[in-house]
Design a protein around this motif. Structure first.
Motif, mmCIF file in Angstrom:
data_model
loop_
_atom_site.group_PDB
_atom_site.id
_atom_site.type_symbol
_atom_site.label_atom_id
_atom_site.label_comp_id
_atom_site.label_asym_id
_atom_site.label_seq_id
_atom_site.Cartn_x
_atom_site.Cartn_y
_atom_site.Cartn_z
ATOM 1 N N ARG A 1 -3.240 -13.272 0.090
ATOM 2 C CA ARG A 1 -1.943 -12.611 -0.258
ATOM 3 C C ARG A 1 -1.125 -13.851 -0.890
ATOM 4 O O ARG A 1 -0.052 -13.544 -1.635
ATOM 5 N N SER B 1 0.792 -1.175 0.082
ATOM 6 C CA SER B 1 -0.007 -0.036 -0.083
ATOM 7 C C SER B 1 0.927 1.274 0.028
ATOM 8 O O SER B 1 0.382 2.088 -0.629
ATOM 9 N N PRO C 1 -4.905 2.755 3.255
ATOM 10 C CA PRO C 1 -4.434 2.777 4.675
ATOM 11 C C PRO C 1 -3.166 1.910 4.694
ATOM 12 O O PRO C 1 -2.871 0.723 4.051
HETATM 13 MG MG MG Z 1 -1.955 -2.926 2.389
#
Ligand code: MG
Ligand code: GDP
Ligand code: ZN
Length: 383
Positions: A309, A260, A273
Motif C-alpha cells: 500500500r 475496492s 471484496p
Molecule cells: Mg480493497
C-alpha cells in the motif's frame, strides 16, 4: 543487426544475463535442459537455443530464438493479469489461461523474483492434457516493458507491475481520517517513478466541514488532476471514469479508504471484496502479495497491489527530494546557498515562499518529514 545467426532455422540472437552463480563456461557447445527438467516446455515451444559463455569473465550468454520479434503465429498473445506462485494468469481477450513460464525465461531473470509480472504482454503456447483438452499455457516470450513499477526492500529492487501509466492516490476524508503527508509521500514516489498521479479524495459524503474541496483545490493548484468522490453516493464517479478510461492505473492508498468500492462502483462485475479490515486480518486475507491487473470495460485496467500500500520513497537520493515537489522546482535557483536543503538556511527561497503564503505549509512540512526520514535511512545504511 546484419549478421546471420548460425542457427539451423535462422532467428534472433540475444545476449542475456548469465545466472550469477555460474562463473565458468559450460563444456558442451549445445545446451539442452536435462531430460528430467520439465522437458514439456521444449516440446511445445518451437524454439532452438544454443548457449555459450565467452570465457570465464562472460556474464552474458547468447540465445538464439526462432521467430524473432514476431513470435510464431501458433502462439497466443495476452496480458499477465496475476501471478500466483509458479502460475501466471494470462488474459488473451477471451479467457484467462493458467500458464507456467518457460525455463529459459526464468533463467534469464534469475535476479528477479519472477520473470513475468502483472501487466506484462506475453506470448504463450497452449498445452493439451492426455485427453487432448486444452488446459494451460507455457509463456515463451515477454514483450519489453514500457514502464515498470518497482519496490525496494532496502537491498534489492523488485518489479511489482509492468506497463502501468498512472497512479490513483486514494484517501478518504474520514474513516480513516485524511493524512495530507501520505498524499505527498505518494506524489513524491510517483514523480520519482515517472508515473502520472491522480489524487482522489473519497468518502466526501462524510465531509461535514467542507474540507474535501480545500484539499482538492490545493492539489489542482499544483497542476495535478484531483477529484472528490463518494463510492456511496456516486459523486465524482463520472470524472473518475474519464480519468481511468484507456489507461493502466495503479491503485495506491491506505486500507479502508475505499479503493475496492470505487472500482466496484465503476465496474460492478468485478465484485471486489470490500470491508474495513484490520491490519492483522488484512495480512491473512490475501494468498498473494503480488499485483492484480483488473481489466476495465471502459478500456484500460486498474492494478491492485495487496500488501504494498505504501509506495516506497527510500530509494530516492536525498539531494533529489526537492525536485519531486513541483512547486519548489522554479524557486530552487533563488536560494542563497547552492547546497541549501531548505530547513535552517538563511536566504532560502523555499522558506520565504512558505512565509509569504506562496507554498502551502502542509506541503513544506511533508518535505521536511521526508527529508529527515531519508537522512535517517542513509545513516542507518552507511554507518
Ligand atoms: Mg480493497
Ligand atoms: N461512507 C462511505 N463509505 C465508503 C465509501 N467508499 C467505501 N466506503 C466503505 O469503506 C470501507 C472500506 O472500503 P474498501 O473499498 O474495502 O477500501 P479499500 O481497503 O481501500 O479497498 C467499506 O466498509 C466501504 O463500504 C464512500 O464513498 N463513503
Ligand atoms: Zn532553500
Amino acid at each position: 543487426m546484419g549478421r546471420k545467426p548460425p542457427s539451423r532455422g535462422g532467428g534472433d540472437k540475444r545476449r542475456v544475463d548469465f545466472r550469477p552463480n555460474r562463473q565458468r563456461p559450460g563444456r558442451r557447445k549445445q545446451w539442452h535442459p536435462p531430460a528430467e527438467q520439465d522437458n514439456r516446455h521444449d516440446q511445445v515451444a518451437p524454439f532452438s537455443e544454443s548457449v555459450q559463455a565467452r570465457g570465464d569473465l562472460s556474464r552474458k550468454r547468447t540465445i538464439i530464438e526462432q521467430g524473432g520479434d514476431v513470435p510464431d503465429g501458433s502462439l497466443a498473445e495476452g496480458i499477465a493479469v496475476a501471478v500466483r506462485g509458479q502460475f501466471v494468469d494470462v488474459d488473451d481477450g477471451q479467457c484467462v489461461w493458467p500458464c507456467t513460464v518457460r525455463r529459459i525465461l526464468r533463467t534469464m531473470s534469475i535476479r528477479d523474483r519472477h520473470p513475468v509480472v502483472a501487466g506484462d504482454r506475453v506470448w504463450f503456447a497452449v498445452v493439451a492434457d492426455s485427453q487432448g483438452q486444452l488446459k494451460e499455457g507455457v509463456i515463451v516470450r515477454v514483450a519489453p516493458r514500457r514502464t515498470s513499477l518497482t519496490r525496494s526492500d532496502g537491498r534489492k529492487t523488485h518489479v511489482i507491475a509492468a506497463n502501468v501509466d498512472q497512479a490513483l492516490i486514494v484517501s478518504s476524508i474520514r474513516e480513516p481520517v485524511l493524512k495530507p503527508h501520505l498524499i505527498d509521500r505518494y506524489l513524491v514516489a510517483c514523480h520519482a517513478g515517472n508515473l502520472t498521479a491522480i489524487i482522489c479524495v473519497n468518502k466526501c459524503d462524510l465531509d461535514t466541514e467542507g474540507e474535501t474541496n480545500e484539499i482538492v483545490d490545493r492539489y489542482r493548484c499544483l497542476g495535478y488532476a484531483a477529484i472528490a468522490t463518494s463510492a456511496a453516493t456516486g459523486q465524482g464517479l463520472q470524472e473518475l471514469r474519464t480519468l481511468l478510461a484507456g489507461k493502466a492505473t495503479l491503485l495506491a492508498g491506505q486500507s479502508g479508504v475505499g479503493k475496492s468500492s470505487l472500482v466496484n462502483a465503476i465496474q460492478p462485475s468485478l465484485n471486489l471484496p470490500t470491508a474495513a479490515v484490520s491490519a492483522t486480518t488484512e495480512k491473512g486475507r490475501h494468498t498473494t502479495t503480488t499485483a492484480v491487473w483488473l481489466k476495465l470495460d471502459i478500456g484500460g485496467a486498474v492494478i491492485d497491489t495487496p500488501g504494498i500500500r505504501a509506495l516506497d520513497v527510500a530509494m530516492i537520493p536525498l539531494n533529489e527530494l526537492e525536485t519531486h515537489f513541483v512547486e519548489f522546482v522554479d524557486r530552487l535557483q533563488h536560494c542563497r546557498f547552492p547546497n541549501c536543503v531548505h530547513i535552517h538556511e538563511e536566504g532560502c527561497a523555499i522558506q520565504e515562499a512558505v512565509d509569504a503564503g506562496e507554498v502551502d505549509p502542509s506541503r513544506y512540512d511533508s518535505y521536511v518529514e521526508l527529508f529527515y526520514e531519508l537522512s535517517e535511512t542513509r545513516k542507518s545504511r552507511y554507518e
